[in-house]
Write a protein that holds these residues in place. Sequence first.
Motif, PDB file in Angstrom:
ATOM      1  N   ARG A   7     -50.820 -22.933 -41.026  1.00 36.53           N
ATOM      2  CA  ARG A   7     -51.277 -23.253 -39.673  1.00 36.53           C
ATOM      3  C   ARG A   7     -52.467 -22.380 -39.274  1.00 36.53           C
ATOM      4  O   ARG A   7     -53.472 -22.886 -38.775  1.00 36.53           O
ATOM      5  N   LEU A   8     -52.356 -21.078 -39.516  1.00 38.39           N
ATOM      6  CA  LEU A   8     -53.432 -20.171 -39.116  1.00 38.39           C
ATOM      7  C   LEU A   8     -54.684 -20.392 -39.971  1.00 38.39           C
ATOM      8  O   LEU A   8     -55.809 -20.337 -39.474  1.00 38.39           O
ATOM      9  N   ALA A   9     -54.487 -20.673 -41.260  1.00 37.81           N
ATOM     10  CA  ALA A   9     -55.627 -20.928 -42.147  1.00 37.81           C
ATOM     11  C   ALA A   9     -56.393 -22.173 -41.706  1.00 37.81           C
ATOM     12  O   ALA A   9     -57.630 -22.173 -41.625  1.00 37.81           O
ATOM     13  N   VAL A  10     -55.676 -23.253 -41.392  1.00 41.88           N
ATOM     14  CA  VAL A  10     -56.312 -24.486 -40.912  1.00 41.88           C
ATOM     15  C   VAL A  10     -57.074 -24.213 -39.622  1.00 41.88           C
ATOM     16  O   VAL A  10     -58.212 -24.651 -39.441  1.00 41.88           O
ATOM     17  N   PHE A  11     -56.445 -23.471 -38.707  1.00 43.27           N
ATOM     18  CA  PHE A  11     -57.065 -23.148 -37.415  1.00 43.27           C
ATOM     19  C   PHE A  11     -58.376 -22.391 -37.608  1.00 43.27           C
ATOM     20  O   PHE A  11     -59.403 -22.743 -37.013  1.00 43.27           O
ATOM     21  N   LEU A  12     -58.363 -21.359 -38.448  1.00 41.60           N
ATOM     22  CA  LEU A  12     -59.559 -20.539 -38.659  1.00 41.60           C
ATOM     23  C   LEU A  12     -60.665 -21.334 -39.364  1.00 41.60           C
ATOM     24  O   LEU A  12     -61.840 -21.235 -38.992  1.00 41.60           O
ATOM     25  N   LEU A  13     -60.299 -22.127 -40.356  1.00 45.70           N
ATOM     26  CA  LEU A  13     -61.295 -22.933 -41.076  1.00 45.70           C
ATOM     27  C   LEU A  13     -61.948 -23.955 -40.148  1.00 45.70           C
ATOM     28  O   LEU A  13     -63.160 -24.152 -40.179  1.00 45.70           O
ATOM     29  N   ASN A  14     -61.129 -24.595 -39.305  1.00 42.44           N
ATOM     30  CA  ASN A  14     -61.660 -25.578 -38.361  1.00 42.44           C
ATOM     31  C   ASN A  14     -62.599 -24.919 -37.351  1.00 42.44           C
ATOM     32  O   ASN A  14     -63.683 -25.428 -37.053  1.00 42.44           O
ATOM     33  N   LEU A  15     -62.192 -23.759 -36.862  1.00 44.79           N
ATOM     34  CA  LEU A  15     -62.985 -23.052 -35.851  1.00 44.79           C
ATOM     35  C   LEU A  15     -64.333 -22.613 -36.413  1.00 44.79           C
ATOM     36  O   LEU A  15     -65.383 -22.825 -35.800  1.00 44.79           O
ATOM     37  N   VAL A  16     -64.323 -22.025 -37.597  1.00 36.93           N
ATOM     38  CA  VAL A  16     -65.569 -21.519 -38.175  1.00 36.93           C
ATOM     39  C   VAL A  16     -66.486 -22.678 -38.580  1.00 36.93           C
ATOM     40  O   VAL A  16     -67.716 -22.586 -38.483  1.00 36.93           O
ATOM     41  N   PHE A  64     -73.953 -20.897 -35.860  1.00 39.12           N
ATOM     42  CA  PHE A  64     -73.359 -19.568 -36.009  1.00 39.12           C
ATOM     43  C   PHE A  64     -72.976 -19.311 -37.466  1.00 39.12           C
ATOM     44  O   PHE A  64     -73.037 -20.204 -38.307  1.00 39.12           O
ATOM     45  N   SER A  65     -72.552 -18.107 -37.731  1.00 38.34           N
ATOM     46  CA  SER A  65     -72.167 -17.709 -39.087  1.00 38.34           C
ATOM     47  C   SER A  65     -71.014 -18.562 -39.603  1.00 38.34           C
ATOM     48  O   SER A  65     -70.150 -18.990 -38.836  1.00 38.34           O
ATOM     49  N   SER A  66     -71.018 -18.794 -40.917  1.00 36.43           N
ATOM     50  CA  SER A  66     -69.925 -19.561 -41.523  1.00 36.43           C
ATOM     51  C   SER A  66     -68.785 -18.645 -41.966  1.00 36.43           C
ATOM     52  O   SER A  66     -67.812 -19.102 -42.562  1.00 36.43           O
ATOM     53  N   SER A  67     -68.911 -17.345 -41.692  1.00 38.33           N
ATOM     54  CA  SER A  67     -67.849 -16.427 -42.125  1.00 38.33           C
ATOM     55  C   SER A  67     -67.421 -15.434 -41.039  1.00 38.33           C
ATOM     56  O   SER A  67     -66.404 -14.763 -41.199  1.00 38.33           O
ATOM     57  N   GLU A  68     -68.155 -15.340 -39.935  1.00 35.21           N
ATOM     58  CA  GLU A  68     -67.796 -14.389 -38.880  1.00 35.21           C
ATOM     59  C   GLU A  68     -67.602 -15.122 -37.566  1.00 35.21           C
ATOM     60  O   GLU A  68     -68.364 -16.028 -37.234  1.00 35.21           O
ATOM     61  N   LEU A  69     -66.580 -14.733 -36.820  1.00 36.73           N
ATOM     62  CA  LEU A  69     -66.365 -15.343 -35.520  1.00 36.73           C
ATOM     63  C   LEU A  69     -65.722 -14.360 -34.563  1.00 36.73           C
ATOM     64  O   LEU A  69     -65.052 -13.416 -34.983  1.00 36.73           O
ATOM     65  N   VAL A  70     -65.979 -14.582 -33.284  1.00 37.84           N
ATOM     66  CA  VAL A  70     -65.323 -13.823 -32.221  1.00 37.84           C
ATOM     67  C   VAL A  70     -64.339 -14.773 -31.556  1.00 37.84           C
ATOM     68  O   VAL A  70     -64.739 -15.826 -31.053  1.00 37.84           O
ATOM     69  N   LEU A  71     -63.077 -14.419 -31.595  1.00 35.10           N
ATOM     70  CA  LEU A  71     -62.046 -15.289 -31.011  1.00 35.10           C
ATOM     71  C   LEU A  71     -62.092 -15.179 -29.492  1.00 35.10           C
ATOM     72  O   LEU A  71     -61.906 -14.094 -28.933  1.00 35.10           O
ATOM     73  N   ARG A  72     -62.359 -16.278 -28.816  1.00 32.49           N
ATOM     74  CA  ARG A  72     -62.427 -16.284 -27.353  1.00 32.49           C
ATOM     75  C   ARG A  72     -61.037 -16.397 -26.736  1.00 32.49           C
ATOM     76  O   ARG A  72     -60.853 -16.171 -25.555  1.00 32.49           O
ATOM     77  N   MET A  73     -60.080 -16.802 -27.562  1.00 34.62           N
ATOM     78  CA  MET A  73     -58.711 -16.979 -27.078  1.00 34.62           C
ATOM     79  C   MET A  73     -57.840 -15.808 -27.524  1.00 34.62           C
ATOM     80  O   MET A  73     -58.159 -15.122 -28.487  1.00 34.62           O
ATOM     81  N   THR A  74     -56.738 -15.574 -26.827  1.00 34.21           N
ATOM     82  CA  THR A  74     -55.821 -14.488 -27.183  1.00 34.21           C
ATOM     83  C   THR A  74     -54.912 -14.930 -28.331  1.00 34.21           C
ATOM     84  O   THR A  74     -54.797 -16.122 -28.632  1.00 34.21           O
ATOM     85  N   ARG A  75     -54.225 -13.964 -28.943  1.00 30.93           N
ATOM     86  CA  ARG A  75     -53.253 -14.287 -29.986  1.00 30.93           C
ATOM     87  C   ARG A  75     -52.143 -15.178 -29.406  1.00 30.93           C
ATOM     88  O   ARG A  75     -51.628 -16.062 -30.071  1.00 30.93           O
TER      89      ARG A  75
END
Length: 238
Positions: free
Chosen positions: A159-168, A176-187
Amino acid sequence: MDLPAMKVACSNCNLRELCMPVGLSPQDLAHIDTLVSTRRKVKRGATLFRSGEAFDALFAIRSGFFKTCLNAEDGRDQVTGFQMAGEIIGLDGIVNDRHSCDAVALEDAEVCVMPFARIAEMAREIAPLQQHLHRVMSREIVREHGVMLLLGSMRAEERLAVFLLNLVQRLHARGFSSSELVLRMTREEIGSYLGMKLETVSRTFSRFADDGILDVRQRQVRILDLAALQRIVNQQAG
């Protein structure tokens, strides 16, 4: 939240290719420029629209980040999606002429207000606009089906892998970068969206960091091993 009307030209917007049809003639583009009459600023934590409010417009996100959420029976917010610049929100209101969720700004944001009656009228005149609107609605349906699959059959890591891949991937499409991101949402908000407890989200982030897949510094995330993230997802698909 109502601001004085400001002239907004879609033809000059650097997000045009993300939220408007491509291949329009100059005449059609000039016509569509009349569609967006105002921009609205939404402060971090403020609501763009609420569940139950009358639906009269779609919103193209010009800058910032939003979450959409439903109020669950136990009183907690259930996050149903995250939206970013270049995406259109408010489609939930088309069915019953009322919004079915809340849209909350996760950071200071600005949206272009597009009255739906005007969109419908213009879509009858400009075929690419109608096709584009159908594509946007279809994408929303596919996304919801994807979330149901996510919640129904995947382990926490998947679930987390899909979420991160989709977001990036979505951020990369915006330059934006294809490998770095700033999460705007909380955990906690990520957990609500993915159907995971806060502790599970934090533990999974830590596991990915320990395995050398991510470098995590609070909300700053760097993907160190993209192939490893994709392998976690492909295990589910295989």
